[in-house]
Design a protein around this motif. Structure first.
Motif, PDB file in Angstrom:
ATOM      1  N   ALA A  58      36.297  52.921  41.538  1.00 60.19           N
ATOM      2  CA  ALA A  58      36.882  52.212  40.320  1.00 60.19           C
ATOM      3  C   ALA A  58      38.199  53.309  40.187  1.00 60.19           C
ATOM      4  O   ALA A  58      37.926  54.428  39.799  1.00 60.19           O
ATOM      5  CB  ALA A  58      35.987  52.531  39.085  1.00 60.19           C
ATOM      6  N   LEU A  59      39.338  52.627  40.360  1.00 57.98           N
ATOM      7  CA  LEU A  59      40.576  53.378  40.418  1.00 57.98           C
ATOM      8  C   LEU A  59      41.388  53.176  38.988  1.00 57.98           C
ATOM      9  O   LEU A  59      41.588  52.111  38.568  1.00 57.98           O
ATOM     10  CB  LEU A  59      41.473  52.802  41.667  1.00 57.98           C
ATOM     11  N   GLU A  60      41.999  54.263  38.690  1.00 58.48           N
ATOM     12  CA  GLU A  60      42.880  54.405  37.520  1.00 58.48           C
ATOM     13  C   GLU A  60      42.313  54.036  36.270  1.00 58.48           C
ATOM     14  O   GLU A  60      42.507  52.762  35.487  1.00 58.48           O
ATOM     15  CB  GLU A  60      44.228  53.508  38.075  1.00 58.48           C
ATOM     16  N   CYS A  61      41.105  54.639  35.974  1.00 55.60           N
ATOM     17  CA  CYS A  61      40.729  54.337  34.910  1.00 55.60           C
ATOM     18  C   CYS A  61      41.286  55.083  33.881  1.00 55.60           C
ATOM     19  O   CYS A  61      41.785  56.250  33.658  1.00 55.60           O
ATOM     20  CB  CYS A  61      39.236  54.935  35.050  1.00 55.60           C
ATOM     21  N   GLU A  62      41.668  54.268  32.935  1.00 52.86           N
ATOM     22  CA  GLU A  62      42.803  54.768  31.808  1.00 52.86           C
ATOM     23  C   GLU A  62      41.705  55.114  30.252  1.00 52.86           C
ATOM     24  O   GLU A  62      41.400  54.250  29.659  1.00 52.86           O
ATOM     25  CB  GLU A  62      43.451  53.768  31.152  1.00 52.86           C
ATOM     26  N   CYS A  63      41.483  56.416  30.408  1.00 53.24           N
ATOM     27  CA  CYS A  63      40.748  56.887  29.058  1.00 53.24           C
ATOM     28  C   CYS A  63      41.087  58.395  29.139  1.00 53.24           C
ATOM     29  O   CYS A  63      41.586  58.993  29.982  1.00 53.24           O
ATOM     30  CB  CYS A  63      39.293  56.710  29.085  1.00 53.24           C
ATOM     31  N   GLN A  64      40.469  59.017  27.791  1.00 54.67           N
ATOM     32  CA  GLN A  64      40.735  60.239  27.794  1.00 54.67           C
ATOM     33  C   GLN A  64      39.724  61.134  28.506  1.00 54.67           C
ATOM     34  O   GLN A  64      38.690  60.759  28.752  1.00 54.67           O
ATOM     35  CB  GLN A  64      40.256  60.662  25.981  1.00 54.67           C
ATOM     36  N   ILE A 118      39.540  49.554  33.720  1.00 49.98           N
ATOM     37  CA  ILE A 118      39.802  50.075  34.980  1.00 49.98           C
ATOM     38  C   ILE A 118      40.902  49.043  35.943  1.00 49.98           C
ATOM     39  O   ILE A 118      41.049  47.714  35.487  1.00 49.98           O
ATOM     40  CB  ILE A 118      38.398  49.838  35.721  1.00 49.98           C
ATOM     41  N   ASN A 119      41.799  49.566  36.570  1.00 46.67           N
ATOM     42  CA  ASN A 119      42.652  48.726  36.786  1.00 46.67           C
ATOM     43  C   ASN A 119      42.161  48.071  38.325  1.00 46.67           C
ATOM     44  O   ASN A 119      42.852  47.202  38.765  1.00 46.67           O
ATOM     45  CB  ASN A 119      44.032  49.672  37.169  1.00 46.67           C
ATOM     46  N   HIS A 120      41.549  48.830  38.805  1.00 49.57           N
ATOM     47  CA  HIS A 120      41.103  48.504  40.384  1.00 49.57           C
ATOM     48  C   HIS A 120      39.479  48.846  40.544  1.00 49.57           C
ATOM     49  O   HIS A 120      39.271  49.772  40.288  1.00 49.57           O
ATOM     50  CB  HIS A 120      41.948  48.964  41.612  1.00 49.57           C
ATOM     51  N   VAL A 121      38.781  47.598  41.016  1.00 47.53           N
ATOM     52  CA  VAL A 121      37.400  47.932  41.359  1.00 47.53           C
ATOM     53  C   VAL A 121      37.300  47.661  42.771  1.00 47.53           C
ATOM     54  O   VAL A 121      37.633  46.402  43.222  1.00 47.53           O
ATOM     55  CB  VAL A 121      36.560  47.213  40.474  1.00 47.53           C
ATOM     56  N   PHE A 169      42.297  58.024  36.089  1.00 51.43           N
ATOM     57  CA  PHE A 169      41.258  58.993  36.905  1.00 51.43           C
ATOM     58  C   PHE A 169      40.726  58.018  37.575  1.00 51.43           C
ATOM     59  O   PHE A 169      40.408  56.903  37.275  1.00 51.43           O
ATOM     60  CB  PHE A 169      40.652  60.088  36.022  1.00 51.43           C
ATOM     61  N   ASN A 170      39.843  58.408  38.809  1.00 47.07           N
ATOM     62  CA  ASN A 170      39.122  57.604  39.451  1.00 47.07           C
ATOM     63  C   ASN A 170      37.869  57.834  39.786  1.00 47.07           C
ATOM     64  O   ASN A 170      37.364  59.274  39.545  1.00 47.07           O
ATOM     65  CB  ASN A 170      39.681  58.020  41.109  1.00 47.07           C
ATOM     66  N   LEU A 171      36.816  57.168  39.682  1.00 47.59           N
ATOM     67  CA  LEU A 171      35.644  57.137  39.842  1.00 47.59           C
ATOM     68  C   LEU A 171      34.897  56.501  41.002  1.00 47.59           C
ATOM     69  O   LEU A 171      35.374  55.511  41.640  1.00 47.59           O
ATOM     70  CB  LEU A 171      34.973  56.314  38.408  1.00 47.59           C
ATOM     71  N   LEU A 172      34.090  57.166  41.465  1.00 52.17           N
ATOM     72  CA  LEU A 172      32.872  56.486  42.682  1.00 52.17           C
ATOM     73  C   LEU A 172      31.854  56.493  42.511  1.00 52.17           C
ATOM     74  O   LEU A 172      31.090  57.424  41.839  1.00 52.17           O
ATOM     75  CB  LEU A 172      33.366  57.796  43.752  1.00 52.17           C
ATOM     76  N   ILE A 173      31.644  55.191  42.488  1.00 53.18           N
ATOM     77  CA  ILE A 173      30.085  54.937  42.227  1.00 53.18           C
ATOM     78  C   ILE A 173      29.039  54.775  43.093  1.00 53.18           C
ATOM     79  O   ILE A 173      29.411  54.192  43.990  1.00 53.18           O
ATOM     80  CB  ILE A 173      30.156  53.732  41.120  1.00 53.18           C
ATOM     81  N   LEU A 174      28.080  55.421  43.247  1.00 50.96           N
ATOM     82  CA  LEU A 174      27.047  55.401  44.385  1.00 50.96           C
ATOM     83  C   LEU A 174      25.781  55.047  43.959  1.00 50.96           C
ATOM     84  O   LEU A 174      25.412  55.267  42.873  1.00 50.96           O
ATOM     85  CB  LEU A 174      26.962  56.648  45.120  1.00 50.96           C
ATOM     86  N   PRO A 175      24.750  54.519  44.847  1.00 52.16           N
ATOM     87  CA  PRO A 175      23.637  54.380  44.627  1.00 52.16           C
ATOM     88  C   PRO A 175      22.948  55.698  44.215  1.00 52.16           C
ATOM     89  O   PRO A 175      23.386  56.824  44.889  1.00 52.16           O
ATOM     90  CB  PRO A 175      23.049  53.877  45.793  1.00 52.16           C
ATOM     91  N   GLU A 176      21.903  55.815  43.188  1.00 48.27           N
ATOM     92  CA  GLU A 176      21.423  56.903  42.794  1.00 48.27           C
ATOM     93  C   GLU A 176      20.700  57.764  44.228  1.00 48.27           C
ATOM     94  O   GLU A 176      20.113  56.980  44.862  1.00 48.27           O
ATOM     95  CB  GLU A 176      20.496  56.576  41.942  1.00 48.27           C
ATOM     96  N   GLY A 177      20.902  58.845  44.093  1.00 49.95           N
ATOM     97  CA  GLY A 177      20.136  59.573  45.595  1.00 49.95           C
ATOM     98  C   GLY A 177      21.082  59.544  46.569  1.00 49.95           C
ATOM     99  O   GLY A 177      20.886  60.321  47.661  1.00 49.95           O
ATOM    100  N   GLN A 178      22.149  58.951  46.743  1.00 49.38           N
ATOM    101  CA  GLN A 178      23.203  58.797  47.798  1.00 49.38           C
ATOM    102  C   GLN A 178      24.155  59.874  47.702  1.00 49.38           C
ATOM    103  O   GLN A 178      24.867  60.055  46.616  1.00 49.38           O
ATOM    104  CB  GLN A 178      23.723  57.430  47.944  1.00 49.38           C
TER     105      GLN A 178
END
Lengths: 400, 220
Positions: free
Chosen positions: A205-211, A93-96, A53-62
């Motif tokens: 962060a793409l293709e995070c492999e976890c439950q 994580i497969n891709h950052v 699954f994919n995560l998008l990390i943004l600065p806090e408040g953005q």
């Protein structure tokens, strides 16, 4: 009477058998669905586990929309966060993909565009993995469809952007998204153009492999690792799995409900048929018994005359005939109940005593039939018995 | 014991009423054997049924042991008949599915008879049917059947015995036996009213009344 009770007994037995079949079918279906759901979930997990699954990390408040809004206040975070995230074993994580994105005006073309600086991947877990995104070399740009199409820019053309010369590298096909109005550059060049050295405002962060059920913990761990950030999950395969499961469960529930409704509809039809057929047979049996008893009264007229002659009262004559009717009803009911059960058992292809007993349980209807059939027979015989009691013994004896 | 006064009876037919009895009066005393003789169709059986409380006459009165039979309702009359009257028919009218013993006991269905079982056995023995007590009527000769009918009529110790051609189907020997039983009954204090077309049978009675078909009246 045996036929009437037999019809009733068979009808009740078949309806009970039908209910039992329905329960069994629904149970089987629920069991199959349950197994199918488990298999589907396992398959979905297997299929999507490689996708992660994919995560998008943004600065806090953005805000996510604020990335593309030149009026919104922009937040930033250090670009070393990407390397930090890649090097720590918080999650696999497969891709950052770190990026600096901002809506800016392309002064040379007088067009507002989205400028995205990308570094390319900073971390690939396995050397055998194919990079998801090629880095944009310095001095080169990648142009979205709308931009290269409207400005008639071809690959290899030289373009000027914010006073700097770039070479048009890759030209994207139409995407139907804001990517069509985006220019991708090397991250460090964008940082220079926007005067944000060492800053980025998103990490993909793409293709995070976890439950999927670990997501809440991952959010906590990432924000602890990268202070001043927030984690947004998007395009989640876990959500997709959940959606698949929900949809399948809904479809299965609907399928079971449809089966139940169909079975109920068929049962209602059988009940409706029985509600007409059985009373007709019972009425016919009652009329038949009445005619038989009338014939019996006529045949036994000499006997009735003798009994009257020796002093039997009317009620005694009536009792004689009603007693016979009750006996006929009782014998007929017992034969009919057993016969009906046997027919129902044969009909269902289960001609054993055990099956017949199972169909007869609870025995309330059969007991009622055995009790009521003699009463019905007696009621049907009442008029002939009454006529017998009114026979003039003199007339009978004189005929003899 | 039995007193018939001015009994009249007609039957309706499609071609008009037929008057069978006209002002018939007779008395049968206790211990008396009265025979009514007449040709077939003269109303003998009608007279007998009226006397037994089974055929309501159009006019007249039937008194049995000082009780007016036809002032009783049908149920009371049946009960009274069961207690007071015994019938013997030419056709016997036995119940075909019952044994000799049960046929003899059949009046107990209508009224309580003290010591009925022993009395039935005694009557069967006296009438020479002891060997036949378990037989059904179809297994009996006509004479035996009539003796069973006689036993049945006598079981309840009736006061009046009505006999309709009781010897009509019997040979001479059985006929004589039956008439002997009737006479014995009369000698024991009972009243017997017998109807017959046979003058030889009628002559056995204490008194004979002639019935005329044309006149439908009684002539002693």
């Amino acid at each position: 009477m045996a036929v009437a009770v037999g019809c009733l007994a068979a009808q009740v037995a078949l309806l009970r058998q039908y209910d039992a079949q329905t329960d069994q079918i629904i149970k089987d279906k629920e069991k199959q669905t349950d197994q199918a759901m488990k298999k589907l979930e396992a398959d979905a997990r297997k299929i999507t586990v490689r996708m992660g699954f994919n995560l998008l990390i943004l600065p806090e408040g953005q805000t996510l929309s604020g990335l593309y809004d030149d009026q919104a206040q922009q937040k930033f975070m250090p670009d070393e966060y990407a390397a930090k995230l890649a090097s720590e074993k918080v999650i696999t994580i497969n891709h950052v993909l770190p990026a600096l994105t901002q809506s800016v005006k392309w002064p040379e073309r007088n067009r507002r565009i989205i400028l995205t600086g990308v570094k390319g991947e900073v971390y690939i877990q396995s050397g055998e993995q194919k990079p998801i995104l090629s880095p944009v070399p310095a001095g080169s740009v990648v142009l979205g469809y709308e931009l290269h199409k409207s400005f008639n820019i071809n690959k290899g053309d030289s373009i000027e952007f914010m006073g700097r010369k770039f070479k048009a590298g890759k030209l994207h096909d139409e995407q139907g998204s804001r990517d069509d109005a985006t220019i991708w550059m090397n991250l460090s060049e964008v940082q220079e153009l926007l005067q944000k050295p060492g800053k980025i405002n998103s990490i993909l962060a793409l293709e995070c492999e976890c439950q999927a059920d670990r997501l809440a913990n991952i959010r906590k761990e990432v924000t602890a690792l990268l202070p001043g950030t927030q984690v947004i999950e998007f395009k989640s395969q876990a959500l997709a799995r959940s959606e698949i499961r929900l949809r399948t469960a809904e479809e299965s529930a609907q399928s079971i409900q449809r089966e139940r409704e169909n079975r109920q509809k068929l049962k209602d039809q059988r009940v409706a048929f029985g509600a007409v057929f059985v009373p007709i047979v019972i009425l016919g049996a009652a009329i038949w018994v009445a005619f038989l008893m009338l014939g019996n009264v006529r045949d036994r007229a000499p006997e009735t005359g003798v009994l009257r002659a020796i002093g039997l009262r009317s009620w005694q004559i009536i009792s004689l005939f009603l007693g016979r009717a009750v006996a006929i009803g009782l014998v007929g009911a017992v034969i009919g109940a057993l016969g009906g059960l046997a027919v129902a058992a044969f009909w269902q292809g289960a001609p054993s005593w055990r099956d017949m007993l199972a169909m007869a349980s609870p025995p309330d209807v059969y007991v009622a039939a055995v009790v009521l059939a003699p009463l019905l027979s007696a009621a049907a015989s009442w008029l002939p018995a009454f006529l017998a009691s009114r026979q003039d013994p003199a007339t009978v004896l004189q005929k003899e | 014991m039995l007193e018939l006064s001015n009994i009249t009876k007609s039957y309706s037919r499609p071609d008009g009423d037929i008057r069978v009895l006209t002002d018939v009066s007779l008395t049968v005393n206790a211990g008396e054997f009265l025979a009514v003789q007449g040709p077939s169709g003269c109303g003998k059986t009608t007279l007998l049924l009226a006397a037994g409380g089974m055929l309501h006459p159009d006019g007249g009165r039937v008194m049995l042991a000082s009780e007016d039979f036809y002032k009783m309702n049908i149920e009371a009359r049946a009960a009274y008949r069961a207690r007071m009257v015994g019938f013997v028919f030419q056709q016997f009218h036995l119940l075909p599915y019952l044994s000799v013993l049960d046929n003899v006991l059949s009046p107990t269905l209508a009224s309580d008879i003290s010591d009925a079982r022993n009395r039935a056995e005694e009557l069967i023995a006296n009438l020479g049917l002891a060997e036949r007590r378990r037989h059904v009527p179809a297994e009996l000769s006509t004479g035996e059947r009539q003796r069973v009918a006689m036993a049945r009529a006598l079981l309840g110790r009736p006061k009046l015995l009505l006999a309709d051609e009781p010897t009509g189907n019997l040979d001479a020997g059985n006929a004589a036996a039956v008439l002997d039983y009737l006479m014995q009954f009369a000698r024991s204090g009972g009243a017997v009213l017998l109807v017959t077309h046979d003058s030889a049978v009628a002559r056995q009675a204490d008194r004979v009344i002639q019935m005329s078909k044309t006149a439908a009246k009684m002539a002693e």
